[in-house]
Design a protein around this motif. Structure first.
Motif, short mmCIF file in Angstrom:
data_model
loop_
_atom_site.label_atom_id
_atom_site.label_comp_id
_atom_site.label_asym_id
_atom_site.label_seq_id
_atom_site.Cartn_x
_atom_site.Cartn_y
_atom_site.Cartn_z
N ALA A 268 53.12 46.81 37.99
CA ALA A 268 53.59 47.04 39.37
C ALA A 268 55.06 46.70 39.51
O ALA A 268 55.81 47.39 40.19
CB ALA A 268 52.75 46.23 40.35
N SER A 269 55.49 45.64 38.86
CA SER A 269 56.90 45.26 39.00
C SER A 269 57.82 46.31 38.36
O SER A 269 58.88 46.61 38.90
CB SER A 269 57.17 43.87 38.40
OG SER A 269 57.04 43.88 37.00
N HIS B 268 57.82 49.34 40.73
CA HIS B 268 58.60 49.00 41.93
C HIS B 268 60.09 49.08 41.63
O HIS B 268 60.88 49.63 42.41
CB HIS B 268 58.21 47.61 42.42
CG HIS B 268 58.90 47.21 43.67
ND1 HIS B 268 60.03 46.44 43.67
CD2 HIS B 268 58.62 47.48 44.96
CE1 HIS B 268 60.41 46.24 44.91
NE2 HIS B 268 59.58 46.87 45.72
N SER B 269 60.52 48.55 40.49
CA SER B 269 61.92 48.59 40.09
C SER B 269 62.39 50.03 39.89
O SER B 269 63.48 50.41 40.32
CB SER B 269 62.10 47.77 38.81
OG SER B 269 63.43 47.79 38.39
N ALA C 255 61.09 52.74 41.26
CA ALA C 255 61.11 53.41 42.57
C ALA C 255 62.37 53.04 43.36
O ALA C 255 62.98 53.89 44.00
CB ALA C 255 59.86 53.05 43.36
N ALA C 256 62.76 51.78 43.30
CA ALA C 256 63.96 51.34 44.01
C ALA C 256 65.20 52.03 43.45
O ALA C 256 66.08 52.46 44.21
CB ALA C 256 64.11 49.82 43.91
N GLU D 27 57.45 44.86 50.91
CA GLU D 27 58.40 45.95 50.64
C GLU D 27 57.70 47.30 50.50
O GLU D 27 58.27 48.33 50.87
CB GLU D 27 59.22 45.65 49.40
CG GLU D 27 60.21 44.54 49.59
CD GLU D 27 61.00 44.22 48.32
OE1 GLU D 27 60.90 44.99 47.34
OE2 GLU D 27 61.70 43.18 48.32
N SER D 28 56.49 47.29 49.97
CA SER D 28 55.78 48.54 49.73
C SER D 28 55.08 49.07 50.97
O SER D 28 55.04 50.27 51.21
CB SER D 28 54.74 48.36 48.62
OG SER D 28 55.39 48.01 47.40
N ILE E 209 56.35 42.08 47.23
CA ILE E 209 56.13 43.48 46.85
C ILE E 209 55.19 44.17 47.84
O ILE E 209 55.36 45.34 48.15
CB ILE E 209 55.66 43.62 45.39
CG1 ILE E 209 55.89 45.05 44.92
CG2 ILE E 209 54.22 43.22 45.23
CD1 ILE E 209 55.81 45.25 43.44
#
Length: 96
Positions: free
Chosen positions: A6-7, A10-11, A13-14, A92-93, A89
Protein backbone atom coordinates in the motif's frame (compact mmCIF):
# COMPACT_ATOMS: atom_id res chain seq x y z
CA UNK A 1 11.66 -2.97 -8.19
CA UNK A 2 9.26 -1.63 -5.54
CA UNK A 3 7.51 -3.81 -3.01
CA UNK A 4 3.89 -4.62 -3.80
CA UNK A 5 2.49 -2.72 -0.85
CA UNK A 6 0.00 0.00 0.00
CA UNK A 7 2.79 2.43 0.79
CA UNK A 8 4.39 1.87 -2.63
CA UNK A 9 1.06 2.28 -4.43
CA UNK A 10 0.31 5.43 -2.44
CA UNK A 11 3.73 6.89 -3.30
CA UNK A 12 3.29 6.08 -6.99
CA UNK A 13 -0.21 7.60 -7.04
CA UNK A 14 1.06 10.82 -5.44
CA UNK A 15 3.81 11.12 -8.06
CA UNK A 16 1.26 10.50 -10.81
CA UNK A 17 -0.98 13.25 -9.43
CA UNK A 18 1.99 15.67 -9.29
CA UNK A 19 2.86 14.89 -12.91
CA UNK A 20 -0.74 15.41 -14.07
CA UNK A 21 -1.02 18.70 -12.16
CA UNK A 22 2.28 19.95 -13.63
CA UNK A 23 1.22 18.96 -17.12
CA UNK A 24 -2.13 20.75 -16.78
CA UNK A 25 -0.25 23.91 -15.75
CA UNK A 26 2.15 23.55 -18.69
CA UNK A 27 5.02 23.08 -16.24
CA UNK A 28 7.80 20.56 -16.49
CA UNK A 29 6.98 17.23 -14.93
CA UNK A 30 9.10 16.68 -11.82
CA UNK A 31 11.45 13.70 -11.74
CA UNK A 32 9.62 11.12 -9.62
CA UNK A 33 10.97 9.85 -6.32
CA UNK A 34 9.17 7.11 -4.45
CA UNK A 35 9.10 5.99 -0.83
CA UNK A 36 8.11 2.64 0.60
CA UNK A 37 7.74 1.36 4.12
CA UNK A 38 6.69 -2.08 5.20
CA UNK A 39 5.71 -2.58 8.83
CA UNK A 40 5.56 -5.98 10.46
CA UNK A 41 3.70 -6.05 13.74
CA UNK A 42 5.30 -8.41 16.24
CA UNK A 43 2.63 -7.82 18.84
CA UNK A 44 0.19 -5.21 19.97
CA UNK A 45 2.88 -2.65 20.73
CA UNK A 46 5.94 -3.94 18.87
CA UNK A 47 6.86 -3.72 15.19
CA UNK A 48 9.70 -3.74 12.70
CA UNK A 49 9.95 -1.50 9.64
CA UNK A 50 11.85 -1.68 6.38
CA UNK A 51 12.10 1.55 4.42
CA UNK A 52 13.03 1.99 0.78
CA UNK A 53 13.64 4.89 -1.57
CA UNK A 54 13.31 4.66 -5.35
CA UNK A 55 13.70 6.80 -8.47
CA UNK A 56 13.41 6.40 -12.23
CA UNK A 57 16.58 5.64 -14.17
CA UNK A 58 16.70 4.58 -17.82
CA UNK A 59 12.90 4.33 -17.87
CA UNK A 60 12.74 1.93 -14.93
CA UNK A 61 12.01 2.29 -11.23
CA UNK A 62 15.15 1.44 -9.27
CA UNK A 63 16.06 1.41 -5.63
CA UNK A 64 18.47 4.26 -4.94
CA UNK A 65 19.23 3.51 -1.35
CA UNK A 66 19.43 0.16 0.33
CA UNK A 67 17.51 0.34 3.58
CA UNK A 68 19.47 -0.73 6.63
CA UNK A 69 18.43 -3.97 8.24
CA UNK A 70 15.39 -3.77 10.46
CA UNK A 71 16.15 -2.11 13.80
CA UNK A 72 14.65 -3.98 16.73
CA UNK A 73 16.02 -1.57 19.34
CA UNK A 74 12.84 0.48 19.50
CA UNK A 75 10.03 -1.85 18.48
CA UNK A 76 7.49 0.18 20.47
CA UNK A 77 8.28 3.35 18.50
CA UNK A 78 7.99 1.37 15.25
CA UNK A 79 4.53 0.16 16.34
CA UNK A 80 3.45 3.77 17.00
CA UNK A 81 4.79 4.82 13.58
CA UNK A 82 2.91 1.93 11.94
CA UNK A 83 -0.35 3.08 13.54
CA UNK A 84 0.34 6.68 12.52
CA UNK A 85 1.12 5.60 8.94
CA UNK A 86 -2.14 3.65 8.76
CA UNK A 87 -4.20 6.59 10.06
CA UNK A 88 -2.49 8.98 7.63
CA UNK A 89 -2.90 6.81 4.53
CA UNK A 90 -6.58 6.17 5.29
CA UNK A 91 -7.18 9.91 5.72
CA UNK A 92 -5.26 10.83 2.56
CA UNK A 93 -6.96 8.11 0.54
CA UNK A 94 -10.53 8.41 1.76
CA UNK A 95 -10.69 11.76 3.57
CA UNK A 96 -11.96 10.24 6.80
Amino acid sequence: AMPKSASSAHSQAAQCARAIAASLRDQSVPLPEFQSVCYSLLGRDRALAIHGRFSVADGEIRQVEIAPSADVSDAQAQARMAAHWYDRIVTESFGT
